[in-house]
Write an enzyme that holds these catalytic residues in place. Sequence first.
Site: not given
Ligand code: PXP
Length: 248
Positions: A11, A14, A47, A49, A53, A74, A105, A155
């Site tokens: 993911n 960030h 994701h 949003r 953001r 996502e 989330t 998930e």
């Molecule tokens: N899976 C989902 C559905 C999420 O919303 C997130 C966070 O965006 C993640 C996985 C990954 O989580 P993390 O960033 O804490 O590894």
Amino acid sequence: MAGERLRLGVNIDHVATVRNARGSAWPDPLRAALLAEAAGADGITAHLREDRRHIRDSDMDALMAGIGIPLNFECAATDEMKAIILRLKPHAVCLVPERREERTTEGGLDVAGDEARLRDYITPLREAGCRVSMFIGHAPRQIEASARIGAAVVELHTGHYSDLHAEGRLAEADAELAALREGARLAASLGLEVHAGHGLTYDNVAPVAAIPEVRELNIGHFLIGEAIYLGLGPAIEEMRRRMDEARG
Ligand code: PXP
């Protein structure tokens, strides 16, 4: 199923968080996704949003056009997101609950409490060829409802397990793991593909990776943080190594 190589979805939200902190064009999430791909990621998750953001619409366009591995889109189950998904037709869509004031989330989707609407919501996505995933807790009623509405994937939210582990509440973390294992077993028995994610780190990933029904982990925040020290490729390679080791 047991012993099958566990997939790693990276993911990259960030990377966009850091970019947006300065309102500049870098670091570029697409470049991070390409590095993740080169380091052995099996997919990229982003994701979009409602408040944009971190990831923006233009990032989703660039990821769709630029990466050679599947994109997991996502989002919350809103009409706005549905229109974007049907335009882009990503490989996978992971539906999550979204509250503006949350930092991340925080909980799973209430599929059981919103079953009719979610069934209608995902029908056109399935028809467009997207693998639809529900981000849920391990409660059996949420898993059963996800199967009933025709989701391909659930998930399982590992955030609570991760928090307990980080706080050193290991007996409670073990109990949460046991519930995740039960949930994974139930989901697989109903024909759902099982993924897991949220809050996973080098220290807590192994027991989740070892759950035989889990086919994919989605990991973001820790890897992007670790990339500051190691670089993104090595950070991902180390996660991969720990996942493979746990899988035996
Ligand atoms: N899976 C989902 C559905 C999420 O919303 C997130 C966070 O965006 C993640 C996985 C990954 O989580 P993390 O960033 O804490 O590894």
